[in-house]
Write a protein that holds these residues in place. Structure first.
Motif, PDB file in Angstrom:
ATOM      1  N   ALA A  49       0.923  -1.155  -0.081  1.00  0.00           N
ATOM      2  CA  ALA A  49       0.078  -0.045  -0.108  1.00  0.00           C
ATOM      3  C   ALA A  49       0.864   1.216   0.109  1.00  0.00           C
ATOM      4  O   ALA A  49       1.933   1.250   0.648  1.00  0.00           O
ATOM      5  CB  ALA A  49      -0.918   0.045   1.172  1.00  0.00           C
ATOM      6  N   LEU A  50       0.563   2.199  -0.719  1.00  0.00           N
ATOM      7  CA  LEU A  50       1.455   3.362  -0.956  1.00  0.00           C
ATOM      8  C   LEU A  50       1.089   4.460   0.216  1.00  0.00           C
ATOM      9  O   LEU A  50      -0.030   4.530   0.812  1.00  0.00           O
ATOM     10  CB  LEU A  50       0.778   4.152  -2.346  1.00  0.00           C
ATOM     11  CG  LEU A  50       1.115   3.395  -3.623  1.00  0.00           C
ATOM     12  CD1 LEU A  50       0.357   4.109  -4.822  1.00  0.00           C
ATOM     13  CD2 LEU A  50       2.657   3.599  -3.746  1.00  0.00           C
ATOM     14  N   THR A 314       5.254  13.265 -14.826  1.00  0.00           N
ATOM     15  CA  THR A 314       5.685  11.845 -14.814  1.00  0.00           C
ATOM     16  C   THR A 314       6.003  11.349 -13.554  1.00  0.00           C
ATOM     17  O   THR A 314       4.685  11.141 -13.092  1.00  0.00           O
ATOM     18  CB  THR A 314       7.249  11.797 -15.370  1.00  0.00           C
ATOM     19  OG1 THR A 314       7.945  12.655 -14.330  1.00  0.00           O
ATOM     20  CG2 THR A 314       7.467  12.307 -16.646  1.00  0.00           C
ATOM     21  N   ALA A 315       6.690  10.762 -12.878  1.00  0.00           N
ATOM     22  CA  ALA A 315       6.687   9.755 -12.069  1.00  0.00           C
ATOM     23  C   ALA A 315       6.132  10.411 -10.623  1.00  0.00           C
ATOM     24  O   ALA A 315       6.491  11.575 -10.110  1.00  0.00           O
ATOM     25  CB  ALA A 315       8.042   9.120 -11.647  1.00  0.00           C
ATOM     26  N   ARG A 316       5.243   9.502  -9.937  1.00  0.00           N
ATOM     27  CA  ARG A 316       4.459  10.024  -8.852  1.00  0.00           C
ATOM     28  C   ARG A 316       4.797   9.002  -7.542  1.00  0.00           C
ATOM     29  O   ARG A 316       4.251   9.221  -6.315  1.00  0.00           O
ATOM     30  CB  ARG A 316       3.288  10.479  -8.661  1.00  0.00           C
ATOM     31  CG  ARG A 316       2.878  11.773  -9.287  1.00  0.00           C
ATOM     32  CD  ARG A 316       1.494  12.163  -9.461  1.00  0.00           C
ATOM     33  NE  ARG A 316       1.168  13.269 -10.012  1.00  0.00           N
ATOM     34  CZ  ARG A 316       1.033  14.463  -9.449  1.00  0.00           C
ATOM     35  NH1 ARG A 316       1.263  14.413  -8.037  1.00  0.00           N
ATOM     36  NH2 ARG A 316       0.765  15.596 -10.073  1.00  0.00           N
ATOM     37  N   GLU A 317       5.579   8.087  -7.957  1.00  0.00           N
ATOM     38  CA  GLU A 317       5.602   6.980  -7.035  1.00  0.00           C
ATOM     39  C   GLU A 317       7.296   6.580  -6.644  1.00  0.00           C
ATOM     40  O   GLU A 317       7.925   6.614  -7.893  1.00  0.00           O
ATOM     41  CB  GLU A 317       4.991   5.511  -7.281  1.00  0.00           C
ATOM     42  CG  GLU A 317       3.567   5.731  -7.400  1.00  0.00           C
ATOM     43  CD  GLU A 317       2.823   4.854  -8.194  1.00  0.00           C
ATOM     44  OE1 GLU A 317       3.452   3.690  -8.242  1.00  0.00           O
ATOM     45  OE2 GLU A 317       1.604   4.541  -8.140  1.00  0.00           O
ATOM     46  N   VAL A 328       9.863  -3.749  -0.677  1.00  0.00           N
ATOM     47  CA  VAL A 328       9.809  -3.494   0.895  1.00  0.00           C
ATOM     48  C   VAL A 328       8.671  -2.338   1.482  1.00  0.00           C
ATOM     49  O   VAL A 328       7.923  -2.283   2.295  1.00  0.00           O
ATOM     50  CB  VAL A 328      10.813  -3.472   1.777  1.00  0.00           C
ATOM     51  CG1 VAL A 328      11.622  -4.835   1.404  1.00  0.00           C
ATOM     52  CG2 VAL A 328      11.790  -2.221   1.379  1.00  0.00           C
ATOM     53  N   LYS A 329       8.791  -1.437   0.450  1.00  0.00           N
ATOM     54  CA  LYS A 329       7.680  -0.224   0.716  1.00  0.00           C
ATOM     55  C   LYS A 329       7.575   0.805  -0.582  1.00  0.00           C
ATOM     56  O   LYS A 329       8.358   0.638  -1.629  1.00  0.00           O
ATOM     57  CB  LYS A 329       9.075   0.602   1.719  1.00  0.00           C
ATOM     58  CG  LYS A 329       8.146   2.036   2.272  1.00  0.00           C
ATOM     59  CD  LYS A 329       7.193   1.743   3.333  1.00  0.00           C
ATOM     60  CE  LYS A 329       6.726   2.957   3.740  1.00  0.00           C
ATOM     61  NZ  LYS A 329       5.625   2.634   5.180  1.00  0.00           N
ATOM     62  N   THR A 330       6.608   1.405  -0.676  1.00  0.00           N
ATOM     63  CA  THR A 330       6.043   2.307  -1.663  1.00  0.00           C
ATOM     64  C   THR A 330       5.626   3.711  -1.063  1.00  0.00           C
ATOM     65  O   THR A 330       5.090   3.638   0.142  1.00  0.00           O
ATOM     66  CB  THR A 330       5.094   1.571  -2.505  1.00  0.00           C
ATOM     67  OG1 THR A 330       3.890   1.355  -1.725  1.00  0.00           O
ATOM     68  CG2 THR A 330       5.696   0.404  -3.287  1.00  0.00           C
ATOM     69  N   TYR A 331       5.879   4.762  -1.945  1.00  0.00           N
ATOM     70  CA  TYR A 331       5.439   5.829  -1.526  1.00  0.00           C
ATOM     71  C   TYR A 331       4.574   6.733  -2.706  1.00  0.00           C
ATOM     72  O   TYR A 331       5.214   6.414  -3.812  1.00  0.00           O
ATOM     73  CB  TYR A 331       6.666   6.925  -1.096  1.00  0.00           C
ATOM     74  CG  TYR A 331       7.245   6.505   0.207  1.00  0.00           C
ATOM     75  CD1 TYR A 331       6.873   6.852   1.670  1.00  0.00           C
ATOM     76  CD2 TYR A 331       8.420   5.579  -0.096  1.00  0.00           C
ATOM     77  CE1 TYR A 331       7.495   6.502   2.550  1.00  0.00           C
ATOM     78  CE2 TYR A 331       9.220   5.143   1.016  1.00  0.00           C
ATOM     79  CZ  TYR A 331       8.710   5.725   2.400  1.00  0.00           C
ATOM     80  OH  TYR A 331       9.370   5.233   3.657  1.00  0.00           O
ATOM     81  N   THR A 332       3.792   7.360  -2.578  1.00  0.00           N
ATOM     82  CA  THR A 332       3.137   8.168  -3.540  1.00  0.00           C
ATOM     83  C   THR A 332       3.340   9.665  -3.228  1.00  0.00           C
ATOM     84  O   THR A 332       3.064   9.993  -2.181  1.00  0.00           O
ATOM     85  CB  THR A 332       1.764   7.812  -3.808  1.00  0.00           C
ATOM     86  OG1 THR A 332       0.955   8.625  -4.829  1.00  0.00           O
ATOM     87  CG2 THR A 332       0.799   8.019  -2.449  1.00  0.00           C
TER      88      THR A 332
END
Length: 367
Positions: A49-50, A314-317, A328-332
Motif C-alpha cells: 500500500a502506498l 511523470t513519476a509520482r511513486e 519492501v515499501k512504496t510511496y506516492t
C-alpha cells in the motif's frame, strides 16, 4: 558493393579497430565473470500500500532547465539540461537557499558542456560530473569560488565506447559500453578493462537481435552504493532492476510489476543495427534510481507516453527495494518528479518536479 553494404562494412571495421585498441593499449581482462544470475518476479498484487507524502516545492529562480539532482550529505547539487553560462547549482535544503553556481559552460580548460550524471565525491563538499559529450568525468569543489572543475578523468581511446561512468574505487570505474554483449565493465584509469559482468543477450529469450539493440531496449539510469559494493541499473522502457554485487559478481534481476518488453524491430537504415520501437505509446517505467546504504530507491512512472503528453507530468511513486531484490515499501507523491535524491540519515527525498515550472521538491518520509 552498394552504399548500404559499404556502411555495414565501415561500421564493423570501426568496431574491430576500437576493440583492437582496447586490448593493444592495455592489459587483457583479468576476469570475465561466469556469474550467478538470478531473476525475481513481482506483480501489481505484490506492491505494498502506498504511503502518501506531501512535498514542499522551492522557488529557486536560478534554475532554468534542471535535469539531475544529487545529495552529497550536506548540499543538493542540481544539474541543468541546457544552460546559458553554468551547469551546476549548489543548494542548502535546510535554509532553502542557493549557495553557489558553478560548472562553467564551454570546451575550455576546466569547463564542461553537459551534466549528464552526478556522483558524490569523498567529501560532502565535492561532486563528480559525467560530461558524456567531452568523454570526461570532472570533480567540482562545491564551496570553491572558482566555476571550473578541480580535476578530471578523460576517457582514453581504449574506453571510447564507454558510457554512464561511475567511480567504484579511487582508481577504477564501472561503466557500460555503447556496443558489445558484455553488460557491465570495470576499467582502471589507464584504460585497461579489468572485469566484465553479465551479457545483454541473456535479457531476451530471442537471441537474434544484436547486443547494441538489446542494450538500447534496456536503457535506463544507473547508480552505485556509498560503499561501492552494489551497482544498480533500472529500465526505462522495460520494468526491471539489475542489482550487481561487486565482490561476488552475482546479479539479481528484479522484474515487475508489469513484465513488459517494448515492441521493437532491428533497423539497418543508418548502416548499422539500431532498435526501432514500433509502439509510440509505449510505457516508461523507472525514471531514476538511488542506491542507498540499505535500500534501493526507484522512481516509478508505469504509464504510457500518451499519458505523459496529456498530463505533462511523470513519476509520482517511489519503490523501495532491499539488496536481495524484495520490494519492501512504496510511496506516492503529490508532486511528479523525473529525478531523485535521498537523504537516508534525515529521511528526506529530494526531486526535480516535472511540471511547467520545474524546481526542487523536498519530502519527509518514514520507514
Amino acid at each position: 558493393m552498394n552504399l548500404y553494404m559499404i556502411k555495414i562494412y565501415l561500421y564493423r571495421l570501426l568496431l574491430l579497430f576500437l576493440t583492437g585498441l582496447n586490448f593493444s593499449c592495455g592489459n587483457p581482462p583479468e576476469k570475465s565473470h561466469d556469474i550467478e544470475y538470478s531473476i525475481r518476479n513481482f506483480g501489481p498484487e505484490d506492491v505494498p500500500a502506498l504511503d502518501a507524502l506531501q512535498g514542499k516545492k522551492l522557488n529557486l529562480t536560478a534554475l532554468l532547465n534542471p535535469n539531475a539532482i544529487l545529495w552529497t550529505g550536506k548540499y543538493l547539487v542540481v544539474g541543468e539540461r541546457k544552460v546559458l553560462d553554468y551547469h551546476l547549482h549548489v543548494v542548502d535544503p535546510n535554509s532553502e537557499r542557493l549557495i553557489n553556481t558553478t560548472g562553467k559552460d564551454g570546451f575550455g580548460p576546466g569547463e564542461i558542456v553537459a551534466a549528464y550524471q552526478l556522483q558524490r565525491g569523498k567529501s560532502v563538499n565535492e561532486c563528480w560530473v559525467y560530461d558524456h559529450t567531452q568523454k570526461l568525468i570532472a570533480l567540482f569543489d562545491l564551496e570553491s569560488s572558482s566555476d571550473l572543475y578541480q580535476k578530471a578523468f578523460k576517457q582514453p581511446q581504449s574506453m571510447y565506447l564507454a558510457v554512464d561512468m561511475l567511480w567504484n574505487s579511487d582508481s577504477t570505474l564501472i561503466c557500460q559500453l555503447a556496443d558489445g554483449d558484455e553488460k557491465f565493465q570495470i576499467y582502471d584509469t589507464l584504460g585497461n578493462q579489468l572485469s566484465t559482468y553479465g551479457t545483454w543477450s541473456q535479457m531476451l529469450e530471442d537471441r537474434s537481435p544484436p547486443p547494441n539493440v538489446v542494450s538500447s531496449v534496456h536503457q535506463g539510469k544507473s547508480t552505485i552504493s556509498p560503499d561501492y559494493r552494489k551497482y544498480v541499473k533500472v529500465g526505462l522502457l522495460r520494468d526491471y532492476i539489475e542489482i550487481l554485487d561487486l565482490p561476488s559478481g552475482k546479479i539479481t534481476s528484479v522484474h515487475g510489476p508489469e513484465h513488459n518488453i517494448p515492441e521493437f524491430e532491428v533497423d539497418y537504415s543508418a548502416g548499422y543495427p539500431m532498435a526501432q520501437f514500433t509502439d509510440m505509446s509505449r510505457s516508461h517505467y523507472y525514471k531514476d534510481v538511488v542506491a542507498g546504504e540499505k535500500y534501493i530507491y526507484a522512481l516509478y512512472f508505469g504509464k504510457s507516453m500518451d499519458a505523459y503528453f496529456q498530463e505533462g507530468e511523470t513519476a509520482r511513486e517511489i519503490y523501495v527495494f532491499d539488496y536481495a531484490g524484495s520490494l519492501v515499501k512504496t510511496y506516492t507523491l503529490d508532486h511528479a518528479l523525473f529525478s531523485l535524491a535521498v537523504d537516508e540519515k534525515n529521511k528526506r527525498f529530494f526531486g526535480i518536479s516535472s511540471d511547467k515550472d520545474p524546481n526542487v521538491v523536498i519530502f519527509d518520509y518514514n520507514d
